[in-house]
Enzyme design. Structure first.
Site, PDB file in Angstrom:
ATOM      1  N   GLY A  18       0.806  -1.216   0.000  1.00 44.41           N
ATOM      2  CA  GLY A  18       0.000   0.000   0.000  1.00 44.41           C
ATOM      3  C   GLY A  18       0.841   1.270   0.000  1.00 44.41           C
ATOM      4  O   GLY A  18       2.082   1.228   0.005  1.00 44.41           O
ATOM      5  N   LEU A  44      -5.219 -10.605   6.481  1.00 45.31           N
ATOM      6  CA  LEU A  44      -5.303 -10.430   7.931  1.00 45.31           C
ATOM      7  C   LEU A  44      -6.662 -10.794   8.511  1.00 45.31           C
ATOM      8  O   LEU A  44      -6.806 -10.853   9.728  1.00 45.31           O
ATOM      9  CB  LEU A  44      -4.847  -9.023   8.365  1.00 45.31           C
ATOM     10  N   ALA A  67      -5.617  -2.043   5.160  1.00 40.15           N
ATOM     11  CA  ALA A  67      -6.992  -1.666   5.477  1.00 40.15           C
ATOM     12  C   ALA A  67      -7.803  -1.721   4.192  1.00 40.15           C
ATOM     13  O   ALA A  67      -7.240  -1.729   3.092  1.00 40.15           O
ATOM     14  CB  ALA A  67      -7.041  -0.250   6.059  1.00 40.15           C
ATOM     15  N   THR A  69      -9.588   0.678   2.340  1.00 34.63           N
ATOM     16  CA  THR A  69      -9.503   2.143   2.426  1.00 34.63           C
ATOM     17  C   THR A  69     -10.454   2.881   1.472  1.00 34.63           C
ATOM     18  O   THR A  69     -10.419   4.107   1.442  1.00 34.63           O
ATOM     19  CB  THR A  69      -8.057   2.622   2.152  1.00 34.63           C
ATOM     20  N   ASP A 109      -8.903   9.829  11.170  1.00 36.49           N
ATOM     21  CA  ASP A 109      -9.724  10.933  11.689  1.00 36.49           C
ATOM     22  C   ASP A 109     -11.218  10.645  11.505  1.00 36.49           C
ATOM     23  O   ASP A 109     -12.050  11.284  12.142  1.00 36.49           O
ATOM     24  CB  ASP A 109      -9.341  12.248  10.984  1.00 36.49           C
ATOM     25  N   TYR A 132     -16.849   3.181   7.018  1.00 37.40           N
ATOM     26  CA  TYR A 132     -15.384   3.126   7.142  1.00 37.40           C
ATOM     27  C   TYR A 132     -14.963   3.524   8.562  1.00 37.40           C
ATOM     28  O   TYR A 132     -14.181   2.806   9.211  1.00 37.40           O
ATOM     29  CB  TYR A 132     -14.772   4.072   6.104  1.00 37.40           C
ATOM     30  N   TRP A 158      -5.953  12.471   5.857  1.00 32.15           N
ATOM     31  CA  TRP A 158      -5.723  13.020   4.513  1.00 32.15           C
ATOM     32  C   TRP A 158      -4.332  12.631   3.976  1.00 32.15           C
ATOM     33  O   TRP A 158      -3.529  13.472   3.568  1.00 32.15           O
ATOM     34  CB  TRP A 158      -5.853  14.550   4.535  1.00 32.15           C
TER      35      TRP A 158
END
Ligand SMILES: NC(=O)c1ccc[n+]([C@@H]2O[C@H](COP(=O)([O-])OP(=O)(O)OC[C@H]3O[C@@H](n4cnc5c(N)ncnc54)[C@H](OP(=O)(O)O)[C@@H]3O)[C@@H](O)[C@H]2O)c1
Length: 309
Positions: A18, A44, A67, A69, A109, A132, A158
Site C-alpha cells: 500500500g 489479515l 486496510a 480504504t 480521523d 469506514y 488526509w
C-alpha cells in the site's frame, strides 16, 4: 548468526504493497529487517493464517498498514470493512501478544464526527459517521480489548504519498484535463505526507526501547504505548489544498487545461459516505513523547513535488 544480525529489529509489515507501507519500506532505519506481508498470500482476516505466519516470522514489531480504504466502497460493503478494518487488527494484536511483539496500527480521523471546532485530542470521544469510520473504530477497540500492552494506535488524516491513489495526483490529473475544477471548501483537515507519518512511526518505536520509559512510576511501568494523533501541521479545506497544488503546478510551468478553480459546498458534490466537517488533530501528545517537530503540510507538499517523478 553474526552479532549485527542478532541486533536487527524484525518488523512484519502488513499491507506492504500500500501507499503508507511504501514510505515505511523506504524510511526504515538500517537496523530494521522487514518482512513484507500482503494479499493474496497474507490475509489479515484469516486468523489462523495470521498466527501461523507470525509464528514463523517471530517479529519484534508488527506494523499494520493494511486496510479496506475505499471510504465510499465501505458503505456498500460494510461486512468486508468490518472484517478487514474491524476484526483484522484484533488478529494482529493476538499474534503480537502471543509472540511478544509491539503492534503499530494506523487509524483515521474518520472515527470522529467532526463537530468540534478545536483540534481533536486522544481523549475526545469517537463518534464515526460512516461505515469506514465505524469499522476503523472497531479495529482500535479490538486492539484495546485484546490485553496487548505494547501497542501504538496512530490516528492520521488526509494521507498522500508516492505510489498511491491520492488527492494530489487526482488534482494534477484534473488540472491537466479539465477547464474548471470545483472543490469542496467546507471540510477542514490536515493533509499528511506518508513519509512524515512513517518517520513518526519509527520515532514512536524508538521510545519503545528508550530507557526513559523503562523506569517505574508509582509502582507501575511508565510506557509510551497507547493512542496517538499524528498529521502534518496546519489545516486547510480540500479547496485550499487543491489551490496549493495548482499554484505549485503553475509555478513549475506545467501546461494546464484548467482556467478556474471554484470552492463548492459538500452538498454540491454528494458522496455515499459522510465525511467529518472538521478533523484537525492536536499533536501535543506525540510531540511531548518524541520531542520531534511536525512539518507543516505546505512544506511537505513541496517535498512531495520535489521527489515525485
Ligand atoms: N489514505 C488516507 O487518506 C488515510 C487517511 C487516514 C488513515 N488512513 C489509514 O492509513 C492506513 C494506510 O492507508 P493507505 O492509504 O496506505 O492504504 P492503501 O494504499 O489502500 O493500502 C492498503 C493495503 O492493504 C492491503 N489489504 C487490504 N485488505 C487486506 C487484507 N485483508 N489482508 C492484508 N492486506 C490487505 C491492500 O491490498 P489491495 O490493494 O490488494 O486491496 C493494500 O496493499 C490504513 O489503515 C488507512 O485506514 C488512510
Amino acid at each position: 548468526m553474526r552479532r549485527e544480525e542478532e541486533q536487527k529489529v524484525r518488523l512484519a509489515l502488513v499491507g506492504a504493497n500500500g501507499m503508507l507501507a511504501g514510505a515505511v519500506r523506504s524510511l526504515a532505519p538500517e537496523n530494521y529487517d522487514l518482512v513484507l506481508l500482503d494479499l493474496p498470500d497474507f490475509d489479515l482476516t484469516d486468523k489462523d493464517r495470521v498466527l501461523s505466519v507470525m509464528n514463523q516470522v517471530r517479529p519484534d514489531v508488527i506494523v499494520n498498514c493494511a486496510a479496506y480504504t475505499n471510504v465510499d466502497g465501505c458503505e456498500t460493503n460494510e461486512e468486508t470493512a468490518l472484517l478487514v478494518n474491524g476484526r483484522g487488527p484484533g488478529h494482529l494484536a493476538e499474534a503480537a501478544k502471543e509472540f511478544g511483539a509491539t503492534l503499530v496500527h494506523v487509524s483515521t480521523d474518520y472515527v470522529f464526527d467532526g463537530t468540534k471546532n478545536s483540534p481533536y485530542t486522544e481523549e475526545d470521544a469517537p463518534n464515526p459517521q460512516s461505515a469506514y469510520g465505524r469499522s476503523k473504530l472497531l479495529g482500535e477497540q479490538a486492539i484495546l480489548q485484546s490485553g496487548l500492552e505494547k501497542f501504538f494506535i496512530i490516528r492520521t488524516s488526509w494521507l498522500y504519498g508516492p505510489g498511491g491513489k491520492n488527492f494530489v495526483e487526482t488534482i494534477v490529473r484534473l488540472a491537466k484535463d479539465r477547464d474548471e475544477l470545483r472543490i469542496v471548501d467546507d471540510q477542514v483537515g490536515s493533509p499528511t505526507l506518508t513519509d512524515d507519518l512513517a518517520r513518526a512511526i519509527f520515532g514512536l518505536l524508538e521510545l519503545d526501547a528508550s530507557p526513559a520509559f523503562a523506569k517505574a512510576s508509582a509502582g507501575r511501568p511508565l510506557t509510551p504505548h497507547g493512542i496517538y494523533h499524528f498529521a502534518d501541521e496546519g489545516e486547510c479545506s480540500w479547496y485550499e489544498f487543491a489551490e496549493a497544488i495548482v499554484a505549485h503546478l503553475l509555478r513549475a510551468g506545467t501546461p494546464l487545461q484548467m482556467k478556474r478553480i471554484l470552492p463548492i459546498a459538500t452538498h454540491e458534490y454528494p458522496l455515499p459516505a459522510v465525511r467529518p466537517v472538521y478533523s484537525v488533530f492536536s499533536k501535543e501528545k506525540y510531540r511531548r513523547a518524541t520531542g520531534a517537530t511536525v512539518p507543516h503540510w505546505r512544506e511537505s507538499l513541496e517535498v512531495y513535488f520535489r521527489t515525485r517523478n
